[in-house]
Each structure stands twice: as structure tokens, then as C-alpha cells.
Design a protein around this motif. Structure first.
Motif, PDB file in Angstrom:
ATOM      1  N   GLN A 465      93.196   7.344  71.070  1.00 40.89           N
ATOM      2  CA  GLN A 465      94.736   6.999  71.085  1.00 40.89           C
ATOM      3  C   GLN A 465      95.329   8.137  72.211  1.00 40.89           C
ATOM      4  N   ALA A 466      95.003   7.383  73.600  1.00 40.06           N
ATOM      5  CA  ALA A 466      95.355   7.972  74.755  1.00 40.06           C
ATOM      6  C   ALA A 466      97.048   7.986  74.866  1.00 40.06           C
ATOM      7  N   GLU A 467      97.517   7.173  74.281  1.00 38.78           N
ATOM      8  CA  GLU A 467      99.474   6.815  74.516  1.00 38.78           C
ATOM      9  C   GLU A 467     100.007   8.673  73.616  1.00 38.78           C
ATOM     10  N   GLU A 468      98.832   8.752  72.399  1.00 35.71           N
ATOM     11  CA  GLU A 468      99.599   9.785  71.725  1.00 35.71           C
ATOM     12  C   GLU A 468      98.406  11.506  72.445  1.00 35.71           C
ATOM     13  N   ALA A 469      97.637  10.742  73.198  1.00 38.17           N
ATOM     14  CA  ALA A 469      97.162  12.188  73.860  1.00 38.17           C
ATOM     15  C   ALA A 469      98.448  12.597  75.098  1.00 38.17           C
ATOM     16  N   ILE A 470      98.618  10.751  75.782  1.00 37.00           N
ATOM     17  CA  ILE A 470      99.831  12.003  77.278  1.00 37.00           C
ATOM     18  C   ILE A 470     101.343  12.373  76.693  1.00 37.00           C
ATOM     19  N   GLU A 471     102.116  11.694  75.482  1.00 33.78           N
ATOM     20  CA  GLU A 471     102.245  12.648  74.583  1.00 33.78           C
ATOM     21  C   GLU A 471     102.879  14.519  74.873  1.00 33.78           C
ATOM     22  N   TYR A 472     101.763  15.116  74.527  1.00 32.60           N
ATOM     23  CA  TYR A 472     100.622  16.303  74.024  1.00 32.60           C
ATOM     24  C   TYR A 472     100.830  16.683  75.927  1.00 32.60           C
ATOM     25  N   TYR A 473     100.130  16.247  76.570  1.00 34.47           N
ATOM     26  CA  TYR A 473      99.495  16.334  77.741  1.00 34.47           C
ATOM     27  C   TYR A 473     101.028  16.504  78.978  1.00 34.47           C
ATOM     28  N   GLU A 474     101.721  16.014  78.431  1.00 33.30           N
ATOM     29  CA  GLU A 474     103.607  15.715  79.295  1.00 33.30           C
ATOM     30  C   GLU A 474     103.965  17.043  78.541  1.00 33.30           C
ATOM     31  N   GLN A 475     103.516  17.632  77.451  1.00 34.93           N
ATOM     32  CA  GLN A 475     104.643  18.772  76.549  1.00 34.93           C
ATOM     33  C   GLN A 475     104.347  20.017  77.436  1.00 34.93           C
ATOM     34  N   SER A 476     102.764  19.321  77.605  1.00 38.90           N
ATOM     35  CA  SER A 476     101.701  21.445  78.163  1.00 38.90           C
ATOM     36  C   SER A 476     102.408  21.436  79.815  1.00 38.90           C
ATOM     37  N   LEU A 477     102.253  20.014  80.241  1.00 41.23           N
ATOM     38  CA  LEU A 477     102.122  19.580  81.632  1.00 41.23           C
ATOM     39  C   LEU A 477     103.679  20.543  82.172  1.00 41.23           C
ATOM     40  N   LYS A 478     104.631  20.806  80.881  1.00 39.44           N
ATOM     41  CA  LYS A 478     106.105  21.369  81.262  1.00 39.44           C
ATOM     42  C   LYS A 478     106.223  22.691  81.876  1.00 39.44           C
ATOM     43  N   ILE A 479     105.335  23.072  80.087  1.00 38.79           N
ATOM     44  CA  ILE A 479     105.113  24.497  80.080  1.00 38.79           C
ATOM     45  C   ILE A 479     104.588  25.210  81.520  1.00 38.79           C
ATOM     46  N   ASP A 480     103.534  24.315  82.044  1.00 38.66           N
ATOM     47  CA  ASP A 480     102.663  24.481  82.547  1.00 38.66           C
ATOM     48  C   ASP A 480     103.721  25.178  84.476  1.00 38.66           C
ATOM     49  N   ARG A 481     104.054  24.031  84.018  1.00 41.10           N
ATOM     50  CA  ARG A 481     105.170  24.131  85.728  1.00 41.10           C
ATOM     51  C   ARG A 481     106.718  25.169  85.405  1.00 41.10           C
ATOM     52  N   GLU A 482     107.448  25.317  84.016  1.00 38.25           N
ATOM     53  CA  GLU A 482     107.960  26.251  84.159  1.00 38.25           C
ATOM     54  C   GLU A 482     107.169  27.939  84.294  1.00 38.25           C
ATOM     55  N   ALA A 483     106.194  28.443  83.925  1.00 31.34           N
ATOM     56  CA  ALA A 483     104.850  29.316  84.011  1.00 31.34           C
ATOM     57  C   ALA A 483     104.775  29.339  84.990  1.00 31.34           C
ATOM     58  N   ARG A 484     105.372  28.314  86.246  1.00 32.86           N
ATOM     59  CA  ARG A 484     104.327  28.254  87.469  1.00 32.86           C
ATOM     60  C   ARG A 484     103.036  28.580  86.987  1.00 32.86           C
ATOM     61  N   ASN A 485     102.155  28.239  86.397  1.00 31.14           N
ATOM     62  CA  ASN A 485     100.716  28.340  86.096  1.00 31.14           C
ATOM     63  C   ASN A 485      99.635  27.270  86.743  1.00 31.14           C
ATOM     64  N   LYS A 486      99.582  26.971  88.037  1.00 25.76           N
ATOM     65  CA  LYS A 486      99.432  26.589  89.366  1.00 25.76           C
ATOM     66  C   LYS A 486      97.695  25.740  87.980  1.00 25.76           C
ATOM     67  N   ARG A 487      96.886  26.736  87.902  1.00 28.35           N
ATOM     68  CA  ARG A 487      95.933  26.055  87.058  1.00 28.35           C
ATOM     69  C   ARG A 487      95.968  24.953  86.178  1.00 28.35           C
ATOM     70  N   GLY A 488      96.846  25.749  85.160  1.00 31.95           N
ATOM     71  CA  GLY A 488      97.253  25.028  83.993  1.00 31.95           C
ATOM     72  C   GLY A 488      97.484  23.925  83.879  1.00 31.95           C
ATOM     73  N   GLU A 489      98.977  23.609  85.340  1.00 31.53           N
ATOM     74  CA  GLU A 489      99.409  22.649  85.612  1.00 31.53           C
ATOM     75  C   GLU A 489      98.183  21.382  85.995  1.00 31.53           C
ATOM     76  N   SER A 490      97.134  21.949  86.966  1.00 32.67           N
ATOM     77  CA  SER A 490      96.359  20.865  87.423  1.00 32.67           C
ATOM     78  C   SER A 490      95.343  20.243  86.310  1.00 32.67           C
ATOM     79  N   LEU A 491      94.943  21.316  85.815  1.00 30.53           N
ATOM     80  CA  LEU A 491      94.080  20.976  84.544  1.00 30.53           C
ATOM     81  C   LEU A 491      95.430  19.646  83.872  1.00 30.53           C
ATOM     82  N   SER A 492      96.265  19.947  83.683  1.00 32.40           N
ATOM     83  CA  SER A 492      97.092  18.584  82.471  1.00 32.40           C
ATOM     84  C   SER A 492      97.296  17.696  83.107  1.00 32.40           C
ATOM     85  N   LEU A 493      97.202  18.211  84.614  1.00 39.06           N
ATOM     86  CA  LEU A 493      97.905  16.616  85.985  1.00 39.06           C
ATOM     87  C   LEU A 493      96.727  15.661  84.988  1.00 39.06           C
ATOM     88  N   ILE A 494      94.810  16.279  85.511  1.00 36.69           N
ATOM     89  CA  ILE A 494      93.835  15.702  85.642  1.00 36.69           C
ATOM     90  C   ILE A 494      93.590  14.868  83.589  1.00 36.69           C
TER      91      ILE A 494
END
Length: 544
Positions: A465-494
Motif C-alpha cells: 500500500q505505497a500510497e498510504e505509506a507516502i502519507e506517513y513518510y511525508e508527515q515523518s519528513l516534515k517532523i525531521d525538517r522541523e527538528a533539523r534532523n538531517k539523518r532522519g530527513e535523508s531516511l524519510s526521503l529515501i
């Protein structure tokens, strides 16, 4: 700070800027030539200029120039000049200024008045403010410029009395009912400092011993502050050099030992704890002896000498059984379980966790019982006894729910999510992660929230269910960017790149992976770089 002239040569403002400063601060009627002489006379130092403004207004430019010329040749050091100006400007308020110089932090007007004597002019505060020797934020806080404070403190004759007055002010200061950070205890820390400065180490020790300041600081991880507070109380580690009661001496040795260990000073920590152990044995204090043996067990465990650590924990168990300290006994079984787990001796770890759980249940310590069941659940799940592991985790979850421990509840939902994922029950795993996520959001725990969003996205991706997965990854990416967690941001982008690749949207997939690769290079993470380059090579090949 004052005496060493070579250490304290401070370059001031250039002549034209120094003159502008004097003009803009009310000396615009004074001849430019005299202003230049004044500025040069104090090397343009900002503090000296500030003092000059007040002096010229009070005594006139000619008198001040005459004073400057009298000592210019003999005292070239700028700080000494500033001190000369300070002494003259302080006037009748000098004694009061010296008394309040003992305060290290901004204080209320009540603290200033605590330093009044019979000789203190009642309008001293307003006069010092007018002369710019005392600073205020107009919200009830007053403080001295650091250099003014040094000048005043150097001239203080009755240092002991001034610090004693400051101690009385701080020790009577009201504390919050439930302190939650070091600032809440600052008044006691200041009282301790002033007691030590007044030569009353016994009072300083009493503050720490009876108010549990060190215990609070230990829970918050303020170990450096603990060392700063305890060190003045123990001028000599040996018993012969003690200046406080034997019980206090042992207590502070133990506290200081743990703090040193947490700061990475292991050898000194062990010496301190062993001295505390000697005192406990000398006083036949069995509970104190057990505490210090437990501290040694912890120290050697973290140093990697786990067999020695086990010996100490076993001694603790024997003593706690003898004195019927069941809570201490249960805690020691947990510590033993942790060491055996580190050694890979799973069966021994399980035996000790079960012993601890039984004791905690008997004494009604629900949190301890819940933690033991959690450890057992994780262990059984790891060795393949999934059903038994899940049973323990659910028991732990129910306990934490009963006692209202939201963090414990969140963690058990997370552990259950891992257990169900490991046996392929992905829907149940998602359900548990979702419940853990909901609590993380309530607790405003952004770190756990981001991790859980990523885990849920992974499970949806596994389920196709890739479309559902994308919804969660986008939320995770937003949190990583707000926290300036570069490693987390990189993993969310992957993760987003892989998800779009699964949907056949290769351009988007490549775009996200390139963003991740750029971050990997920026933070110099070889694994991220290698992974992204391999994925991109494969996807770009597919695209062609």
C-alpha cells in the motif's frame, strides 16, 4: 581579574567614536578638545567612558582631566583607570555597592535591601541607577556590570558578613512545590554558594542533605552541577580531613562518585564510592552499604567489567534480604538481569527479571512490575517464544494503563508493534503503532512521533500500500525538517523515493533520492551516500 595588568589590556573605541559616545550621552556642551583628552585618557574603553559621563556631569571636565593627568604616567592600564573613576563616582554608596557585589545573579529589590546597614543612605538604589553603576530591566531585577562587580567586590572588607546576609536571603526564598528543572532550585544553589563563601560549609551541606537537591539534579542529568556543589564540602577524601558529619561525608562521597562516573571520570568515581562504602560499614549502616555496593556494581558494569559487577549486585541482594528491604532487593535483581542480558546469558536474565517482578508485585510496586514484564516480553519475543513474549507485553501494557503511566503505555504499544511485525501480523502491528503514535502526539514527543510515522509507513509499503505509506513518510519528513534532523530527513526521503518507485513514478522517486544523496554528502554519511547512489543507478537505468 584586576591585578594582572598584562592579562587585562583592553583596547577601547577609536578617538572619534569615543568622542561621539560622550557627546551623545549628554556632554555635547563640553569643548571637543577636552572630550578628546578625556577619551584618550581612558583609552576609549566603553566602561570608563560610561563612568566619565557621570563624573563630568558631577564634577566638570577640568577637574576630571586634572585627575586623569595625575596618574596617567604611573597607571597606564585601562582597568586601573576605570577603577579610579569608579571609586570616585561610587561616593557614599560605595559600601552598599560592595555588599551587593556578592550576588552572582540578577536579584529582586528585596535582596538589595537585605544588604542595607545603618549607614546605608535610603536612596542608594536610585542613586546607583542614576550613576549607571547598578543595572535594571525595570521588571524587578537588578544586577551589576561584571567589571563594576569586580571593583566593588575587591573593596569589600566584611566579605563573610555580606555572604552570610545573601545566604539568609536565598535560604528563605520560596520554592516551587514540584520542581521540574534546575532553575526551580536556583535559590538553594545560591544559598549553598554563599554559605561556602561565608565559611559555613556545615550550612551548605545541610542545604543539600535535607532538600535532596542532588537527587533532583541527578534525575535531570545535571551531573556537572552536582560536582560543583559537592566538591567544596569534601576538601579531603580521607576521613581525617572531613569537615562535616560522618553521615553527610559518606552521602556526598557517594553522590559525587556517581556524578563523576556519569561525566566519564570512572577511576575517581570508584575511589569516591569505595570511601563512601567504608563509612557506611564503619557506621554499620546496612542500607547505605547496599546503596554504595549497588553504585559500584553500576560503575563496573558500565566500565565493561560485568563479572565484577555481578559480584557487587549479589552482595546487595544478600544485604537487602537481611534487612528486609524488598524494594532494594527487587531493583538489584533487575540490575543483575541487565548485566546477564549484556553478557548474552538470556536464561539468567529471565530468571532475575522474574524474581524482580514477583517482589515488585508483592510490595505493590506496579511500575517496577510493569517494567519487568516489559523486559521479559521483549526477551521472549527475541528468542522465538512469541506467544509468551506478547503475553508479558500485554500484562505490562495493562499495568501501565492502570497506573496512568502514559510513557510506559506508549512504549508497550511500540514493543507489541515490533513483536507482531516479526511474526508477519502487519495489521496488528500497524494498530499497535497507531496507538503508540496517538500517545506520542499527546505527550508532544516529536522524536518518537517521527519514528513511529516512519515505521507505520514501512509496514504499509510491505503490505503493498505505497500510497498510504507516502502519507506517513511525508508527515515523518516534515517532523525531521522541523527538528533539523538531517539523518532522519535523508531516511524519510529515501522511503518516499522507494514508495514512488513502487508506484512506477520514477521521476519523483529519482528526485527524492537525489535530495537524500545531497544530504548524505553534506553530513558525510558513507552508508547513506552508497545506498542512494546504488538506488539511483538502478532507477536511472530503468528510466532509460
Amino acid at each position: 581579574m584586576i591585578e594582572g595588568e598584562e592579562k587585562h589590556h583592553l583596547n577601547g573605541l577609536r578617538k572619534e567614536f569615543a568622542v561621539n559616545y560622550l557627546v551623545s550621552n549628554g556632554l555635547d556642551k563640553v569643548e571637543t578638545q577636552k572630550l578628546e583628552e578625556l577619551a584618550v585618557g581612558v583609552d576609549g574603553h566603553p566602561l570608563a567612558l560610561r563612568l566619565l559621563v557621570q563624573l563630568v556631569k558631577e564634577y566638570g571636565a577640568n577637574d576630571i582631566l586634572e585627575d586623569l593627568s595625575m596618574y596617567r604616567d604611573q597607571m597606564e592600564d585601562t582597568i586601573l583607570k576605570a577603577r579610579k573613576l569608579f571609586d570616585k563616582l561610587a561616593g557614599n554608596e560605595k559600601e552598599f555597592l560592595e555588599h551587593i557585589s556578592v550576588y552572582r545573579k540578577p536579584v529582586a529589590i528585596k535582596a538589595l535591601k537585605a544588604m542595607f546597614t545603618e549607614k546605608t543612605p535610603r536612596d542608594s538604589v536610585s542613586k546607583l541607577l542614576n550613576k549607571s553603576l547598578l543595572e535594571t530591566n525595570h521588571n524587578g531585577s537588578y544586577w551589576l556590570h561584571p567589571l563594576i562587580q569586580e571593583f566593588a567586590y575587591k573593596g569589600l572588607k566584611d566579605i563573610t558578613e555580606a555572604h552570610a546576609n545573601a545566604y539568609i536571603y536565598y535560604v528563605l526564598f520560596p520554592l516551587p512545590k514540584k520542581p521540574s528543572k534546575i532553575e526551580d532550585l536556583q535559590s538553594l544553589i545560591e544559598a549553598h554558594y554563599h554559605a561556602c563563601s561565608a565559611g559555613r560549609v556545615d550550612l551548605a551541606a545541610r542545604i543539600l542533605y535535607h532538600s535532596n537537591v542532588c537527587g533532583q539534579l541527578e534525575r535531570w542529568g545535571n551531573f556537572k552541577t552536582i560536582v560543583e556543589l559537592c566538591t567544596p564540602l569534601l576538601p579531603n577524601i580521607s576521613l581525617e580531613g572531613r569537615i562535616i558529619s560522618l553521615e553527610c561525608h559518606g552521602y556526598f562521597l557517594g553522590i559525587l562518585g556517581i556524578a563523576c562516573f556519569k561525566l566519564g571520570i570512572a577511576e575517581e568515581a570508584i575511589i569516591l564510592i569505595e570511601e563512601a562504602l567504608k563509612i557506611a560499614r564503619l557506621r554499620e549502616n546496612k542500607k547505605g552499604e547496599a546503596n554504595q555496593l549497588g553504585n559500584l556494581g553500576l560503575a563496573y558494569q558500565q566500565l565493561g567489567d560485568r563479572r565484577k559487577s555481578i559480584e557487587y549486585y549479589k552482595q546487595v541482594i544478600k544485604i537487602t534480604k537481611d534487612i528486609r528491604d524488598q524494594l532494594g532487593e527487587g531493583t538489584s535483581y533487575v540490575n543483575l538481569g541487565n548485566v546477564y542480558l549484556e553478557l548474552g546469558e538470556i536464561e539468567q536474565a529471565i530468571i532475575n527479571y522474574k524474581s524482580a517482578g514477583q517482589i515488585f508485585r508483592y510490595v505493590g510496586n506496579k511500575s517496577g512490575e510493569g517494567s519487568c514484564f516489559s523486559n521479559l516480553g521483549i526477551l521472549y519475543s527475541q528468542i522465538g517464544n512469541i506467544d509468551e513474549g506478547i503475553d508479558f507485553l500485554e500484562q505490562s501494557l495493562n499495568i501501565f494503563k492502570d497506573v496512568g503511566d502514559k510513557i510506559g503505555e506508549k512504549n508497550q504499544y511500540m514493543n507489541l508493534g515490533i513483536a507482531y511485525k516479526n511474526i508477519g501480523m502487519f495489521k496488528k502491528s500497524i494498530d499497535c503503532y497507531e496507538k503508540s503514535l496517538k500517545i506520542s502526539i499527546e505527550l508532544e514527543n516529536k522524536s518518537d512521533e517521527g519514528d513511529l510515522l516512519g515505521n507505520i509507513g514501512n509496514l504499509f509499503l510491505i503490505c503493498g500500500q505505497a500510497e498510504e505509506a507516502i502519507e506517513y513518510y511525508e508527515q515523518s519528513l516534515k517532523i525531521d525538517r522541523e527538528a533539523r534532523n538531517k539523518r532522519g530527513e535523508s531516511l524519510s526521503l529515501i522511503s518516499l523515493g522507494i514508495s514512488y518507485a513502487a508506484l512506477g513514478q520514477l521521476e519523483k522517486a529519482i528526485e527524492f533520492l537525489k535530495q537524500s544523496l545531497a544530504i548524505g554528502k553534506a553530513i558525510e554519511n558513507p552508508r547513506l551516500i552508497n545506498f542512494c547512489e546504488q538506488k539511483l543507478k538502478k532507477l536511472e537505468g530503468s528510466d532509460e
